[in-house]
Every structure is written in structure tokens, then in C-alpha cells.
Write a protein that holds these residues in place. Structure first.
Motif, mmCIF file in Angstrom:
data_model
loop_
_atom_site.group_PDB
_atom_site.id
_atom_site.type_symbol
_atom_site.label_atom_id
_atom_site.label_comp_id
_atom_site.label_asym_id
_atom_site.label_seq_id
_atom_site.Cartn_x
_atom_site.Cartn_y
_atom_site.Cartn_z
ATOM 1 N N ARG A 56 0.760 -1.186 0.061
ATOM 2 C CA ARG A 56 0.089 -0.181 0.007
ATOM 3 C C ARG A 56 0.931 1.139 -0.082
ATOM 4 N NH1 ARG A 56 -2.603 3.816 2.948
ATOM 5 N NH2 ARG A 56 -1.299 3.209 4.630
ATOM 6 N N ALA A 57 0.499 2.136 -0.848
ATOM 7 C CA ALA A 57 1.356 3.468 -0.787
ATOM 8 C C ALA A 57 1.184 4.344 0.451
ATOM 9 C CB ALA A 57 0.967 4.230 -2.105
ATOM 10 N N THR A 58 2.186 4.664 0.995
ATOM 11 C CA THR A 58 2.119 5.587 2.214
ATOM 12 C C THR A 58 2.772 6.948 2.267
ATOM 13 O OG1 THR A 58 4.227 4.589 2.823
ATOM 14 C CG2 THR A 58 2.376 3.411 3.768
ATOM 15 N N GLN A 59 3.077 7.300 0.893
ATOM 16 C CA GLN A 59 3.372 8.585 0.580
ATOM 17 C C GLN A 59 3.078 9.062 -0.864
ATOM 18 O OE1 GLN A 59 7.850 8.843 0.667
ATOM 19 N NE2 GLN A 59 8.136 7.301 2.434
ATOM 20 N N ARG A 60 2.538 10.545 -0.983
ATOM 21 C CA ARG A 60 1.960 10.827 -2.125
ATOM 22 C C ARG A 60 2.772 10.821 -3.127
ATOM 23 N NH1 ARG A 60 -2.810 13.504 -1.231
ATOM 24 N NH2 ARG A 60 -3.093 14.267 0.909
ATOM 25 N N ASP A 61 4.174 11.065 -3.296
ATOM 26 C CA ASP A 61 5.379 10.877 -4.198
ATOM 27 C C ASP A 61 5.750 9.630 -4.305
ATOM 28 O OD1 ASP A 61 6.534 11.028 -2.063
ATOM 29 O OD2 ASP A 61 8.109 12.558 -2.523
ATOM 30 N N GLU A 64 4.520 4.412 -8.723
ATOM 31 C CA GLU A 64 3.567 3.101 -8.432
ATOM 32 C C GLU A 64 4.629 1.991 -8.582
ATOM 33 O OE1 GLU A 64 0.740 1.825 -11.671
ATOM 34 O OE2 GLU A 64 -0.655 2.488 -10.174
ATOM 35 N N HIS A 76 3.488 0.188 -5.311
ATOM 36 C CA HIS A 76 2.899 0.703 -4.631
ATOM 37 C C HIS A 76 1.543 1.265 -4.760
ATOM 38 C CE1 HIS A 76 7.208 0.855 -3.302
ATOM 39 N NE2 HIS A 76 6.593 0.581 -2.038
ATOM 40 N N ARG A 78 -2.342 2.898 -4.414
ATOM 41 C CA ARG A 78 -3.469 3.711 -3.447
ATOM 42 C C ARG A 78 -4.567 2.985 -2.775
ATOM 43 N NH1 ARG A 78 -2.305 9.107 -3.732
ATOM 44 N NH2 ARG A 78 -4.056 9.300 -2.046
ATOM 45 N N PRO A 81 -5.511 6.750 2.777
ATOM 46 C CA PRO A 81 -4.592 8.112 2.668
ATOM 47 C C PRO A 81 -3.107 7.527 2.692
ATOM 48 C CG PRO A 81 -5.466 7.445 5.068
ATOM 49 C CD PRO A 81 -6.323 6.594 3.926
ATOM 50 N N ALA A 82 -2.372 8.501 1.616
ATOM 51 C CA ALA A 82 -0.959 7.843 1.727
ATOM 52 C C ALA A 82 -0.100 8.557 2.840
ATOM 53 C CB ALA A 82 -0.603 8.653 0.472
ATOM 54 N N ARG A 83 -0.479 7.709 3.853
ATOM 55 C CA ARG A 83 0.664 7.788 4.963
ATOM 56 C C ARG A 83 0.381 6.288 5.870
ATOM 57 N NH1 ARG A 83 -4.249 10.475 6.565
ATOM 58 N NH2 ARG A 83 -5.270 9.556 8.393
#
Length: 417
Positions: A56-61, A64, A76, A78, A81-83
Motif C-alpha cells: 500500500r502506498a504510504t507517501q503521495r510522491d 507506483e 505501491h 493507493r 490515505p497515503a500515510r
């Protein structure tokens, strides 16, 4: 390079939903699991497999797709939330994450021969993907909720986790665990079928973790000539760091020494403050240093700089830190719990402490601080003993499990179906 009969390449979907294989070990959600997932994938690729690791993506930037190497990608996606989120919050997003994995595979027209999940959250995703893709599912928990609850009064793993683990064990085609002790507990506490559980230890890179010049390592890290007592790992109560600090405070040795704690990130501030408070109350705050998490490639310097590595955990399913220290020729003083009982031979490759209290740890630490020949002899024996954890052996055993579950001439499942 190994191939299936007919030259087919086995393609593996690895699920590590809650943490990325690219995360720095020692942080809040990163540790031995991250090291294992990435290194096993590299070893499998070297044996002819293609591996995609889904997190799971945990940072906006966060990109993929990260191409780690030929045939190996970290993906990664989405889902929420990306955190970083708590396990319970990740659980609420697992359906969305599963859909994202399936959509990615369909978009790429990708087909996989087997799913390998890590940790209970990923196991739930693995079970859903197994049903969609009609392919085998191998799972590895790394830690189990029921065992953690029994190991420490400070642990309160939820019924949600424990019930989920039971369902995953019942549904998966194979469960891999790191030690015979863990296999016994999985069978007793989770009623796993005997033939479904395979014991394969974690691996260690014996080229990366090896004895090296101590003075050079200390110079590179800017350390002085004091004896170094090392802890490596996440900063959480289960790791027993308070036991180490209290043990250091009771040392009667005339040898000057410092405690070096490697691990922790921004999310560990509460634990760092708690542990600093213990050190302050015991009058040794100036002898306890918190380094934070370090890159895995830099970790060998810390082992090589150390005189002793202490692993005072309330529970370890395997104890990768102990094995890395042993491979570096550093004697280990560890709790006599879980997988540590299988990796360390008491009095020969290190010391196992049967009581989770500071005094017996202090006794063994002091013995080693005052006796350089003993430290050297235990370190040399430890290095020799870890040969059985060579990554090549571990990867070959895992690949053998995969092959036992898949058709040698597979009709590959359509990942998008």
C-alpha cells in the motif's frame, strides 16, 4: 538459473500490504520482515523467477512501480490515505487494496503462478486473490497475535487479528514459519494441519555481515574507544529495551561502556522519551545513545563496532538481529524465547537468559566486557554456526515449496479474471 520444465518462468505475486520492502528497517513498521521480503525476492529472481511485490502506498510522491532489478518490481498502490496507518486502519482498506492489485494485474495482462503473503493483513489479501485467480497461496506471518499476547502482558493483539490468522491458516495452501518452536505453536494454538506447515529459517547475507576491523568501523561511525553494547530493532515494548538499559545501570565492571540503540523513527518519539527517562532515572543518560534507523547496507558497521549485541525481547519468532550479529562475529546475549532458542547455543555461540529482568542480563554482559578472549571465542563460534542460514539455502527451500504447489506444466491463471 533455474527454470520450470519447458523453460517457463515462474511468476510470483508477493503481498506486503502494510509495509514496503523499500522501507528502512528499524522504523515503526519496518524490520526483519522487510529485509526478508526483499532479499528472498532477489534470491528467487536469481533462480529464474519473476517477482512483483505489492504494498500500500504510504507517501503521495511514491512511484507506483519501482524497478528494483531485472525481473523484480516493488509496486505501491493507493488504498486509503497515503500515510502510515495502524493495522486496524489498514484492515479497513484491504478490499480496496485487493481490488487495486487485481486491477493492476489486469491492466498489465499479467498472470501469476503463486501468491506469497507476509503478515496477517497481507494474508487476508492473499486469500481473496487466491479465490479470484485460482492459484496457490503461501503465507508467512513473521509474528502471530496469539503468541505475542502470551509472551508479554504489555501486548494486546485484537481478536480481529487472531481470528483473521486462524482463517488464513485454514485457507492457505502452505504456511511457512521460521522455527520448529513456531511450527509447534501454530499447530497447538491455531490447529494447523501438520502437512500444511513448513519450517524454513530466515536468511542472512554472509558476505554483507561478516567480521571486520573494529577500530575502522568505530572510526567510520565517529565512536570513541569505549566498549559498545549494541541493540538493533524497532523501539517497542515487546523488544525489552528497558531491560537492557536497567541492566547497563547495574554493571559493576571497571570497563567504560556505552549502550548504542539503533532503530526508531519519527513515530517512535514516545518510546524514545520513555527509554531516555529510564536511563535518566538510573543515572546513565550520558551512556545511552539513540541512533535512529539506519540503512541496512550501513548496519554491518554497527555490528563490527560493537563488543556485544543484546536482544532482550519478550518474544522473537526468529531473531534476525541475533543472526546478523553472529554472522559479524559479535557475541549475543539474548532472551531465551521463541526462535532465539534455536539460533543461539547457550555458552557456545552466545548466552540465553531465561528471566526477563535486568540482573541476569547484566551478569552475562559484565562477564563478556571483562573477558576479551571469551568475547572472541564466542564470536568466532557464532560466525561458524550461522552458515546454515545462508540465503542460497533458504531460497532453495522456499522455491521447493512453490514447486510442490504448482503444476510443473502450468496452465497459468489469468490474473485479471
Amino acid at each position: 538459473m533455474e527454470r520450470w520444465p519447458g523453460g517457463e518462468v515462474m511468476r510470483i505475486a508477493v503481498i506486503s500490504a502494510h509495509t514496503s520492502p523499500l522501507a528502512r528497517p528499524g522504523g515503526n513498521k519496518a524490520g526483519g520482515l522487510n529485509v526478508y521480503v526483499l532479499e528472498l525476492a532477489r534470491q528467487l529472481v536469481a533462480r529464474g523467477c519473476n517477482v512483483d511485490i505489492f504494498s500500500r502506498a504510504t507517501q503521495r510522491d511514491m512511484p507506483e512501480i519501482t524497478q528494483i532489478g531485472p525481473g523484480l518490481r516493488a509496486i505501491h498502490l493507493r488504498a486509503g490515505p497515503a500515510r502510515n496507518l495502524s493495522p486496524e486502519s489498514v484492515h479497513k482498506r484491504l478490499d480496496a487494496f485487493t481490488d487495486a492489485v487485481a486491477a493492476f494485474a489486469a491492466h498489465e495482462d499479467a498472470t501469476y503462478d503463486l501468491i506469497h503473503s507476509h503478515y496477517w493483513l497481507s494474508g487476508l489479501v492473499g486469500e481473496q486473490l487466491k479465490a479470484r485467480w485460482q492459484i496457490p497461496h503461501v503465507t508467512m506471518f513473521h509474528t502471530l497475535g496469539e503468541i505475542k499476547n502470551r509472551a508479554s502482558l504489555s501486548e494486546h493483539e485484537t481478536d480481529l487479528r487472531i481470528d483473521s490468522e486462524s482463517r488464513i491458516i485454514a485457507g492457505a495452501d502452505r504456511v511457512i514459519c521460521a522455527t520448529e518452536a513456531e511450527r509447534t505453536l501454530i499447530r497447538r494454538l491455531y490447529h494447523a494441519e501438520a502437512g500444511k506447515v513448513s519450517v524454513i529459517p530466515l536468511g542472512v547475507d554472509l558476505e554483507r555481515f561478516r567480521p571486520a576491523d573494529q577500530e575502522a568501523a568505530r572510526h567510520a561511525l565517529g565512536l570513541n574507544g569505549e566498549r559498545i553494547i549494541l541493540f538493533v530493532g524497532r523501539l517497542e515494548p515487546l523488544k525489552g529495551i528497558d531491560i537492557l538499559i536497567n541492566a547497563a545501570a547495574t554493571l559493576e565492571s571497571d570497563v567504560d561502556c556505552s549502550v548504542l540503540i539503533v532503530g526508531g523513527d519519527e513515530s517512535s518519539r514516545v518510546q524514545v522519551d520513555r527509554l531516555r527517562g529510564i536511563a535518566r532515572s538510573r543515572g546513565i543518560e550520558d551512556r545511552v545513545a539513540f541512533v535512529g534507523a539506519v540503512d541496512h547496507d550501513k548496519l554491518p558497521l554497527y555490528y563490527n563496532a560493537a563488543d556485544i549485541c543484546v536482544v532482550p525481547s519478550h518474544y522473537e519468532s526468529f531473531g534476525l538481529v541475533a543472526v546478523e550479529a553472529m554472522a559479524s562475529g559479535v557475541p549475543v546475549v539474548a532472551s531465551r524465547v521463541g526462535g532465539l532458542m534455536g539460533t543461539i547455543k547457550d555458552g557456545e555461540t552466545g548466552y540465553l537468559i531465561p528471566w526477563l529482568c535486568p540482573e541476569p542480563f547484566a551478569e552475562r554482559i559484565e562477564l563478556l566486557l571483562d573477558n576479551e578472549p571469551l568475547r572472541r571465542n564466542l564470536g568466532e563460534a557464532a560466525r561458524e554456526a550461522v552458515g546454515r542460514y545462508r540465503w542460497e539455502n533458504v531460497a532453495a527451500a522456499v522455491l521447493s515449496v512453490y514447486e510442490s504447489l504448482t503444476n510443473p506444466t502450468p496452465q497459468l491463471a489469468a490474473a485479471g479474471s
